[in-house]
Motif scaffolding. Sequence first.
Motif, PDB file in Angstrom:
ATOM      1  N   UNK A 131      33.928  47.745  35.948  1.00 55.32           N
ATOM      2  CA  UNK A 131      34.072  49.047  36.564  1.00 55.32           C
ATOM      3  C   UNK A 131      35.508  49.271  36.971  1.00 55.32           C
ATOM      4  N   UNK A 132      35.730  49.885  38.129  1.00 57.48           N
ATOM      5  CA  UNK A 132      37.091  50.136  38.584  1.00 57.48           C
ATOM      6  C   UNK A 132      37.103  50.475  40.064  1.00 57.48           C
ATOM      7  N   UNK A 133      38.052  49.922  40.790  1.00 58.68           N
ATOM      8  CA  UNK A 133      38.240  50.328  42.181  1.00 58.68           C
ATOM      9  C   UNK A 133      38.561  51.816  42.241  1.00 58.68           C
ATOM     10  N   UNK A 134      39.324  52.306  41.257  1.00 58.18           N
ATOM     11  CA  UNK A 134      39.696  53.708  41.224  1.00 58.18           C
ATOM     12  C   UNK A 134      38.517  54.655  41.070  1.00 58.18           C
ATOM     13  N   UNK A 135      37.350  54.126  40.748  1.00 62.54           N
ATOM     14  CA  UNK A 135      36.156  54.966  40.631  1.00 62.54           C
ATOM     15  C   UNK A 135      35.444  55.132  41.963  1.00 62.54           C
ATOM     16  N   UNK A 136      35.854  54.390  42.977  1.00 62.04           N
ATOM     17  CA  UNK A 136      35.228  54.526  44.292  1.00 62.04           C
ATOM     18  C   UNK A 136      35.713  55.775  45.001  1.00 62.04           C
ATOM     19  N   UNK A 137      36.972  56.138  44.746  1.00 62.34           N
ATOM     20  CA  UNK A 137      37.529  57.394  45.261  1.00 62.34           C
ATOM     21  C   UNK A 137      38.613  57.836  44.292  1.00 62.34           C
ATOM     22  N   UNK A 138      38.343  58.866  43.549  1.00 65.56           N
ATOM     23  CA  UNK A 138      39.268  59.291  42.490  1.00 65.56           C
ATOM     24  C   UNK A 138      40.483  60.002  43.070  1.00 65.56           C
ATOM     25  N   UNK A 151      29.997  55.853  36.527  1.00 65.97           N
ATOM     26  CA  UNK A 151      28.751  55.771  35.762  1.00 65.97           C
ATOM     27  C   UNK A 151      28.446  54.333  35.364  1.00 65.97           C
ATOM     28  N   UNK A 152      29.474  53.552  35.062  1.00 64.69           N
ATOM     29  CA  UNK A 152      29.273  52.124  34.770  1.00 64.69           C
ATOM     30  C   UNK A 152      28.713  51.411  35.999  1.00 64.69           C
ATOM     31  N   UNK A 153      29.205  51.790  37.184  1.00 64.34           N
ATOM     32  CA  UNK A 153      28.678  51.194  38.418  1.00 64.34           C
ATOM     33  C   UNK A 153      27.180  51.477  38.560  1.00 64.34           C
ATOM     34  N   UNK A 154      26.803  52.727  38.320  1.00 64.04           N
ATOM     35  CA  UNK A 154      25.389  53.095  38.455  1.00 64.04           C
ATOM     36  C   UNK A 154      24.544  52.423  37.377  1.00 64.04           C
ATOM     37  N   UNK A 155      25.081  52.298  36.167  1.00 62.11           N
ATOM     38  CA  UNK A 155      24.384  51.577  35.097  1.00 62.11           C
ATOM     39  C   UNK A 155      24.130  50.138  35.522  1.00 62.11           C
ATOM     40  N   UNK A 219      28.783  44.986  42.964  1.00 65.25           N
ATOM     41  CA  UNK A 219      30.016  45.620  42.480  1.00 65.25           C
ATOM     42  C   UNK A 219      31.151  44.948  43.245  1.00 65.25           C
ATOM     43  N   UNK A 220      31.891  44.075  42.583  1.00 66.04           N
ATOM     44  CA  UNK A 220      32.826  43.196  43.270  1.00 66.04           C
ATOM     45  C   UNK A 220      34.255  43.638  43.046  1.00 66.04           C
ATOM     46  N   UNK A 221      34.940  44.129  44.099  1.00 66.30           N
ATOM     47  CA  UNK A 221      36.349  44.519  43.949  1.00 66.30           C
ATOM     48  C   UNK A 221      37.235  43.303  43.665  1.00 66.30           C
ATOM     49  N   UNK A 222      38.169  43.487  42.748  1.00 67.14           N
ATOM     50  CA  UNK A 222      39.168  42.463  42.448  1.00 67.14           C
ATOM     51  C   UNK A 222      40.512  43.182  42.480  1.00 67.14           C
ATOM     52  N   UNK A 223      41.105  43.240  43.662  1.00 68.18           N
ATOM     53  CA  UNK A 223      42.191  44.187  43.911  1.00 68.18           C
ATOM     54  C   UNK A 223      43.588  43.607  43.760  1.00 68.18           C
ATOM     55  N   UNK A 224      43.724  42.347  43.417  1.00 69.53           N
ATOM     56  CA  UNK A 224      45.058  41.784  43.333  1.00 69.53           C
ATOM     57  C   UNK A 224      45.705  41.718  44.705  1.00 69.53           C
TER      58      UNK A 224
END
Length: 226
Positions: A131-138, A151-155, A219-224
């Motif tokens: 997924x993407x952290x950027x999809x949590x708040x665009x 949508x990948x998160x919901x899938x 849904x696991x954030x990997x934020x660097x």
Amino acid sequence: MNGTVIVVTGALGALGRSVAEIALARGARVAGVDHAQAQLPATDDRIELGGVDLSDAEQAKTAIDAVAAHFGRLDALINIAGGFAFEAAADGDGSVWQKMHTMNLVTALNASRAAIPHLARSNSGRIVNVGAIGALQAGAGMGPYAASKAAVHRLTEALAAEWKGKITVNAVLPSIIDTAANRASMPKADFDKWVKPQELAEVILFLASDAASGVTGALIPVAGRV
């Protein structure tokens, strides 16, 4: 991961290569699936299937079935195939939204549907999505990409609920990944803050391992180092 059979989609990209190399080093058998043409000959532990359009459900099924036939089973699917486009929501080309939907969601959906019958027969069936952290708040210009990754998160959550007890389904949510392409597109950025492909690969392979048997729907954030 000794003997574990893993399919990596988007296997010829920077993250896909990192996942494949680390998995192989730990004794897994790896099949890489990519839209680009295969680059390596098949070995006992590794095969590449190139020229596969995962947005086509039949091509996805043919590729996944070929992997299961080659290795005799399938234990984990890692959905990395996807893409990025930057476009303003109010006045951009509507086709970009469809492109992001197809590249990021439909490919993961088709590969997952094709793999599930095989994964359900494994004692440790795993699906790991990106997924993407950027999809949590665009942010501005991130609408098409963020919507497709949301949508990948919901899938991920839906599949985890549907297959609980048989297949674990999780997603990693990276920030910007430190790749050559991203460095070229953002040359003034602080690359040291970005998550490295190898770091993200480690989290992905944990979720694909027996050690993560109790984790599903995450849904696991990997934020660097942002």
